[in-house]
Design an enzyme around this catalytic site. Structure first.
Site, PDB file in Angstrom:
ATOM      1  N   CYS A 290      -5.524  15.885  46.747  1.00 38.57           N
ATOM      2  CA  CYS A 290      -5.050  16.954  47.727  1.00 38.57           C
ATOM      3  C   CYS A 290      -4.531  15.930  49.201  1.00 38.57           C
ATOM      4  CB  CYS A 290      -6.155  17.913  48.095  1.00 38.57           C
ATOM      5  SG  CYS A 290      -7.805  17.392  48.261  1.00 38.57           S
TER       6      CYS A 290
ATOM      7  N   ALA B 133      -7.647  14.908  51.301  1.00 35.83           N
ATOM      8  CA  ALA B 133      -8.802  13.834  51.305  1.00 35.83           C
ATOM      9  C   ALA B 133      -9.164  13.635  50.018  1.00 35.83           C
ATOM     10  CB  ALA B 133      -9.956  14.537  52.196  1.00 35.83           C
TER      11      ALA B 133
ATOM     12  N   ARG C  22      -9.915  20.564  47.591  1.00 37.22           N
ATOM     13  CA  ARG C  22      -8.958  21.441  46.474  1.00 37.22           C
ATOM     14  C   ARG C  22      -9.166  20.575  45.156  1.00 37.22           C
ATOM     15  NH1 ARG C  22      -4.199  22.696  50.494  1.00 37.22           N
ATOM     16  NH2 ARG C  22      -5.301  23.417  52.199  1.00 37.22           N
TER      17      ARG C  22
ATOM     18  N   GLN D 126     -15.765  21.124  48.823  1.00 32.72           N
ATOM     19  CA  GLN D 126     -16.050  20.655  49.999  1.00 32.72           C
ATOM     20  C   GLN D 126     -16.659  21.848  50.962  1.00 32.72           C
ATOM     21  OE1 GLN D 126     -12.823  19.239  51.876  1.00 32.72           O
ATOM     22  NE2 GLN D 126     -13.774  18.112  53.630  1.00 32.72           N
TER      23      GLN D 126
END
Length: 526
Positions: free
Chosen positions: A431, A433, A437, A475
């Site tokens: 994704c 970072a 996701r 996250q």
């Protein structure tokens, strides 16, 4: 009466001699023991002991006489003549040669010139100064004093009550030893005989060790019905997520020169134990083997089922394709837009053909549908070429969660295509970072396989395993709840599939029985 008077005069004479020898007046403690108060005698006005007199001589005036110069002499200062009533200091006295007190008396200590003190406790007793309680003088043997009065004196006079400042005796103070100066005379002994019997030291757990142990041991397996209930308990899921350590990596642990130029975020770094190492050269300024990517375990503890990485940047596009070729990856899953308010990812694939470092990429076809786009590609290096499929899921809203259906369909499509490959490498997922996701997709894929194979799923254990490989996977709390919803939906589909299969099986068995019981058409006879 005469004997009593003689005894008192002897006491007075000895008191006067002691006063002259020590340079101070007699304390109040001795005077209080006498029946009548008399004027204290001074060194130059001392009465020697007298012979016993008759009763008629009691009231005669006393004649003053000086101390015998052979016993004790007072030397007044030449500059200042002592008058009657003055007190001589110890330094102005001269003692006889055979006197028990030495001549080289240490006079560094300050002694008062008089013992005229208001309280008896103001002067230390003789025993406190290290002197005998009953001192004797050599001159007493040659004196003309009657022995009998002296005997009376010994019986009536108590030297323990005399409080003066006597001259200290040289050498009377004991030299302090080392242990006494430290306040203890106990010997210091070290017993080393039991050193071999000491139990081994216990290992001390650091905070890092505690985090790793928690991630390795956290488990919560759920069957299909329990999964349906848990997916609706959002408050419990929130508490469960908050207790999972993120396991982020500190920059000091990485020890890679120049890695900051290749990281999108300073705080999101690859775990050193599982990070992907490229085959490039390494210098003191820059490590060409570095890429912000980690190998992730899938279902069944497979070492390299996935590779989680950040979105390529302008200066890392060539490293990205180098990694795809090196790891022999056949699938790339992209879950981010190129631009969402700001730049999220550079377009690292060509419209048709382009070269990235040593790798040539060719786009063969593009197909869109079901919320994502599929590109069939060919990657080449030298004379060798490989097929590659690129999935681009572009409908995930920024800072939100998407519907569970489209992402679950993407996961199942990727698994189906992977099964058709002979020797697929790890699936590359990214994704922006490479933790949010990306973590949702990998966790959903691994849990779907577990649910199909075992009939139960351990979401908590799977997320902890992902964070062991790459810190911060999944996250937010919303992403964690979304994972439960997607798996609950997949569990329902599996249940419907099983139900349909059982229904079809029952129908086919019924038809077979009917065919067996049916004799078929019979021939008519003429």
């Amino acid at each position: 009466m005469r004997g009593l008077l003689g005894s008192r005069r002897v006491q007075r004479s000895i008191r006067v001699c002691l006063c002259g020898a020590l340079g101070c007046r007699v304390g109040k403690a001795v005077s209080s023991n006498m029946d009548q108060t008399e004027e204290p005698a001074l060194c130059n006005d001392m009465d020697p002991p007298e012979e016993p007199h008759s009763h008629n001589d009691v009231n005669k005036p006393k004649e003053s006489s000086h101390c015998d110069v052979d016993q004790l002499r007072c030397h007044p200062s030449s500059s200042n003549t002592k008058q009657p009533g003055d007190v001589l200091s110890p330094s102005e006295m001269e003692l006889p040669c055979d006197h028990p007190y030495p001549r080289n008396v240490d006079q560094s200590r300050d002694f008062p010139s008089s013992c005229e003190m208001d309280q008896p406790g103001d002067c230390p007793v003789l025993s406190d100064m290290g002197m005998s309680r009953n001192p004797t003088f050599p001159s007493d043997a040659n004196s003309n004093t009657d022995p009998s009065p002296a005997s009376d004196m010994d019986q009536t006079m108590n030297f323990s009550t005399v409080q003066k400042y006597p001259l200290p005796t040289v050498g009377s103070r004991k030299q302090a030893r080392l242990q006494e100066r430290r306040g203890s005379n106990v010997s210091l002994v070290l017993d080393v005989s039991s050193l071999g019997m000491v139990e081994p030291l216990c290992t001390i757990s650091t905070p890092r060790d505690t985090i790793l142990q928690l991630l390795r041991t956290s488990k919560r397996p759920l069957d299909a019905s329990q999964l349906q209930v848990a997916s609706r308990q959002t408050h419990i899921l929130d508490l469960e997520y908050q207790q999972i350590p993120p396991n982020f990596v500190n920059a000091t642990e990485l020890n890679v020169p120049g890695h900051a130029l290749k990281d999108r975020y300073k705080a999101i770094l690859p775990n050193p134990e599982t990070r992907v190492l490229l085959g490039g050269s390494t210098t003191e300024v820059e490590d060409n083997s570095y890429i912000n990517a980690n190998c992730i375990r899938g279902y069944g503890e497979s070492a390299k089922s996935y590779i989680a990485t950040q979105a390529p940047m302008v200066n890392t596009v060539e490293d990205f394709w180098e990694m795809v070729w090196q790891e022999e990856s056949a699938i790339i899953v992209m879950i981010v837009e190129l631009k969402e308010m700001t730049e999220k990812c550079v377009q690292y694939w060509p419209d048709q053909t382009d070269v990235y470092g040593r790798v040539t990429v060719v786009v063969n076809s593009v197909v869109s549908g079901n919320g994502y786009t599929v590109r069939e590609m060919t990657v080449q290096m030298g004379s060798e070429s490989r097929r590659l499929r690129h999935y681009w899921y572009s409908t995930w809203p920024d800072h939100q969660i998407p519907p569970a259906g489209p992402l679950l369909q993407l996961v199942l499509d990727v698994q189906s295509y992977r099964k058709t490959l002979c020797s697929p490498g790890p699936t590359v997922v990214h994704c922006r970072a490479g933790i949010g996701r990306t973590g949702c997709f990998i966790a959903c894929s691994a849990c779907c396989e577990q649910l199909e194979q075992e009939g139960q799923v351990d979401v908590l254990g799977t997320v902890c395993q992902l964070r062991l490989d790459r810190g911060g996977m999944i996250q937010t709390t919303e992403q964690y709840q979304f994972l439960y919803l997607a798996l609950a939906l997949h569990s329902e589909k599996l249940g419907e599939k099983d139900t349909n299969q059982s229904t079809d099986s029952i129908s086919s068995q019924r038809r077979e029985k009917e065919q067996e019981n049916d004799p078929g058409p019979q021939e008519s006879s003429e």
